[in-house]
Design an enzyme around this catalytic site. Structure first.
Site, PDB file in Angstrom:
ATOM      1  N   ARG A 242       0.858  -1.184   0.000  1.00 54.94           N
ATOM      2  CA  ARG A 242       0.000   0.000   0.000  1.00 54.94           C
ATOM      3  C   ARG A 242       0.897   1.238   0.000  1.00 54.94           C
ATOM      4  O   ARG A 242       1.958   1.250   0.627  1.00 54.94           O
ATOM      5  CB  ARG A 242      -0.898   0.036   1.238  1.00 54.94           C
ATOM      6  CG  ARG A 242      -2.138  -0.845   1.134  1.00 54.94           C
ATOM      7  CD  ARG A 242      -3.146  -0.359   0.091  1.00 54.94           C
ATOM      8  NE  ARG A 242      -4.331  -1.190   0.046  1.00 54.94           N
ATOM      9  CZ  ARG A 242      -4.504  -2.268  -0.727  1.00 54.94           C
ATOM     10  NH1 ARG A 242      -3.538  -2.654  -1.536  1.00 54.94           N
ATOM     11  NH2 ARG A 242      -5.634  -2.950  -0.696  1.00 54.94           N
ATOM     12  N   GLU A 271      -3.269   7.565  -4.604  1.00 56.42           N
ATOM     13  CA  GLU A 271      -3.704   7.013  -5.889  1.00 56.42           C
ATOM     14  C   GLU A 271      -4.992   7.648  -6.373  1.00 56.42           C
ATOM     15  O   GLU A 271      -5.876   7.879  -5.549  1.00 56.42           O
ATOM     16  CB  GLU A 271      -3.922   5.495  -5.742  1.00 56.42           C
ATOM     17  CG  GLU A 271      -2.627   4.764  -5.585  1.00 56.42           C
ATOM     18  CD  GLU A 271      -2.815   3.270  -5.366  1.00 56.42           C
ATOM     19  OE1 GLU A 271      -3.881   2.722  -5.715  1.00 56.42           O
ATOM     20  OE2 GLU A 271      -1.882   2.648  -4.867  1.00 56.42           O
ATOM     21  N   HIS A 289      -1.216   0.095  -9.896  1.00 53.71           N
ATOM     22  CA  HIS A 289      -1.838  -0.841  -8.948  1.00 53.71           C
ATOM     23  C   HIS A 289      -2.348  -2.112  -9.658  1.00 53.71           C
ATOM     24  O   HIS A 289      -3.554  -2.383  -9.681  1.00 53.71           O
ATOM     25  CB  HIS A 289      -2.971  -0.150  -8.171  1.00 53.71           C
ATOM     26  CG  HIS A 289      -3.315  -0.833  -6.875  1.00 53.71           C
ATOM     27  ND1 HIS A 289      -3.716  -0.158  -5.752  1.00 53.71           N
ATOM     28  CD2 HIS A 289      -3.326  -2.140  -6.518  1.00 53.71           C
ATOM     29  CE1 HIS A 289      -3.967  -1.014  -4.776  1.00 53.71           C
ATOM     30  NE2 HIS A 289      -3.737  -2.233  -5.223  1.00 53.71           N
TER      31      HIS A 289
HETATM   32  C1  8YV Z   1      -6.779  -5.027  -5.630  1.00 52.37           C
HETATM   33  C2  8YV Z   1      -5.150  -5.191  -3.663  1.00 52.37           C
HETATM   34  O1  8YV Z   1      -6.530  -4.674  -6.924  1.00 52.37           O
HETATM   35  O2  8YV Z   1      -6.407  -6.984  -2.831  1.00 52.37           O
HETATM   36  C3  8YV Z   1      -5.737  -6.007  -2.574  1.00 52.37           C
HETATM   37  O3  8YV Z   1      -5.504  -5.660  -1.404  1.00 52.37           O
HETATM   38  O4  8YV Z   1      -4.398  -4.313  -3.449  1.00 52.37           O
HETATM   39  C4  8YV Z   1      -5.460  -5.454  -5.069  1.00 52.37           C
HETATM   40  O5  8YV Z   1      -5.336  -6.800  -5.312  1.00 52.37           O
HETATM   41  C5  8YV Z   1      -7.552  -3.935  -4.986  1.00 52.37           C
HETATM   42  O6  8YV Z   1      -7.347  -3.809  -3.626  1.00 52.37           O
HETATM   43  C6  8YV Z   1      -8.993  -4.172  -5.258  1.00 52.37           C
HETATM   44  O7  8YV Z   1      -9.845  -3.604  -4.331  1.00 52.37           O
END
Ligand code: 8YV
Length: 323
Positions: A242, A271, A289
């Site tokens: 993150r 983001e 991402h």
């Molecule tokens: C997703 C991610 O694209 O799952 C997660 O925590 O960071 C990614 O795989 C995104 O969060 C979808 O909500």
């Protein structure tokens, strides 16, 4: 009996949207734009379940929505820092996530970023496409060898573990990890990882540092100016976790002044905004991402939300309940 109403905040892979419709009265965000705060609040009053993503901030104010109809938030993603789980709990709302199914996709992308930044893949690509390439020469675009180097992981959970295995078994890397809640000694052995007892050791002694910890308040700016300064100037930082785990301004300074050699980033503090300076640097590789962005994984994530929701509305405990 009528089907429970669910609101899906973004478009999902077609196969999953179709499967959702078999079991639920589905409202999908057709224009695929992030919902505003008031749209999210309205959704909570109109549906029995909300299926958000990382782009939907479900904070205490959103969860104050009245009259509350929503009983389940099925997050499409493993990370759920976009949801105030305490506020959800206090409203009697169950929250689920999608672990396991995106482990390898995300770990693969961490390796892709690591390889890309070390071997100057983005820069080389831009060089060829711009027609600047004049031909092979012994000193052209020399990068850094990956095989056999030391990789330091912050977090050795599911994704960190998969990265460790790929790096140690596939690239003969010497992998060390820090985790306040480490897995068993047997698992560490299988992954080919040495455990260290502080993040300090990871930053000071690794050729590559890759982040695989959750975005908790304690982990905010875990990578700060001081930790960056303690890294080897030839080392690289990889972030597929993150954005706010890294102080992006401090990272920009470190990259500009040669404190570290480069960074591979799939996530950012604000983001989809990316700090301007990063956009012009050749020693960074930037992705939008994409950690879980394979067809197989995005479908599996959707089916995982569906499975949790079906269990919930049958009165069973969903497998992936996080609050
Ligand atoms: C997703 C991610 O694209 O799952 C997660 O925590 O960071 C990614 O795989 C995104 O969060 C979808 O909500």
């Amino acid at each position: 009996m009528s089907k429970p109403k669910v609101i899906v905040t973004r478009r999902w892979p077609e196969a999953v949207e179709e499967a959702l419709r078999e079991h639920f009265d589905v409202e999908v965000r057709v224009d695929d734009k992030p919902m505003s705060k008031s749209e999210l609040m309205d959704a909570l009053t109109r549906a029995d379940a909300l299926f958000p993503t990382v782009t939907d901030r479900i904070d205490a104010e959103v969860l104050n929505s009245e009259p509350m109809r929503c009983r389940l938030i099925g997050n499409f993603g493993v990370g759920f820092n976009n949801i105030d789980t305490d506020a959800a709990k206090s409203r009697g709302i169950v929250v689920t996530n999608t672990p396991d199914v995106l482990t390898h996709a995300t770990a693969d992308l961490a390796m892709a970023l690591l390889l890309a930044v070390a071997r100057r893949v983005g820069e080389g690509e831009r060089h060829v496409r711009s027609k600047a390439w004049t031909g092979w020469r012994p000193t052209h675009m020399m990068g850094t060898q990956v095989t056999g180097k030391r990789l330091g992981l912050i977090g050795i959970g599911r994704i960190g573990g998969a990265v460790a295995k790929k790096a140690s078994h596939g690239f003969d890397m010497n992998v060390q990890a820090y985790d306040p809640f480490p897995p068993s000694a047997d698992r560490l052995k299988d992954l080919g990882v040495t455990l260290v007892d502080s993040p300090k050791t990871i930053f000071e002694t690794s050729d590559f540092v890759s982040l695989h910890c959750p975005a908790t308040p304690e982990n905010r700016h875990l990578v700060n100016a001081e930790r960056l300064a303690s890294m080897n100037p030839a080392a690289f930082l990889i972030n597929t976790a993150r954005g706010d785990i890294v102080d992006e301004a401090a990272l920009v300074n470190a990259l500009q002044s040669g404190v570290i050699a480069g960074a591979g980033l799939d996530v950012f503090e604000q983001e989809p905004k990316v700090t301007d300076e990063l956009l012009t640097m050749d020693n960074v590789v930037l992705l939008p991402h994409l950690g879980s962005a394979t067809t197989e994984t995005r479908e599996a994530m959707g089916f995982r939300v569906l499975k949790n929701a079906r269990a919930f509305f049958k009165g069973e405990e969903p497998n992936d309940r996080v609050a």
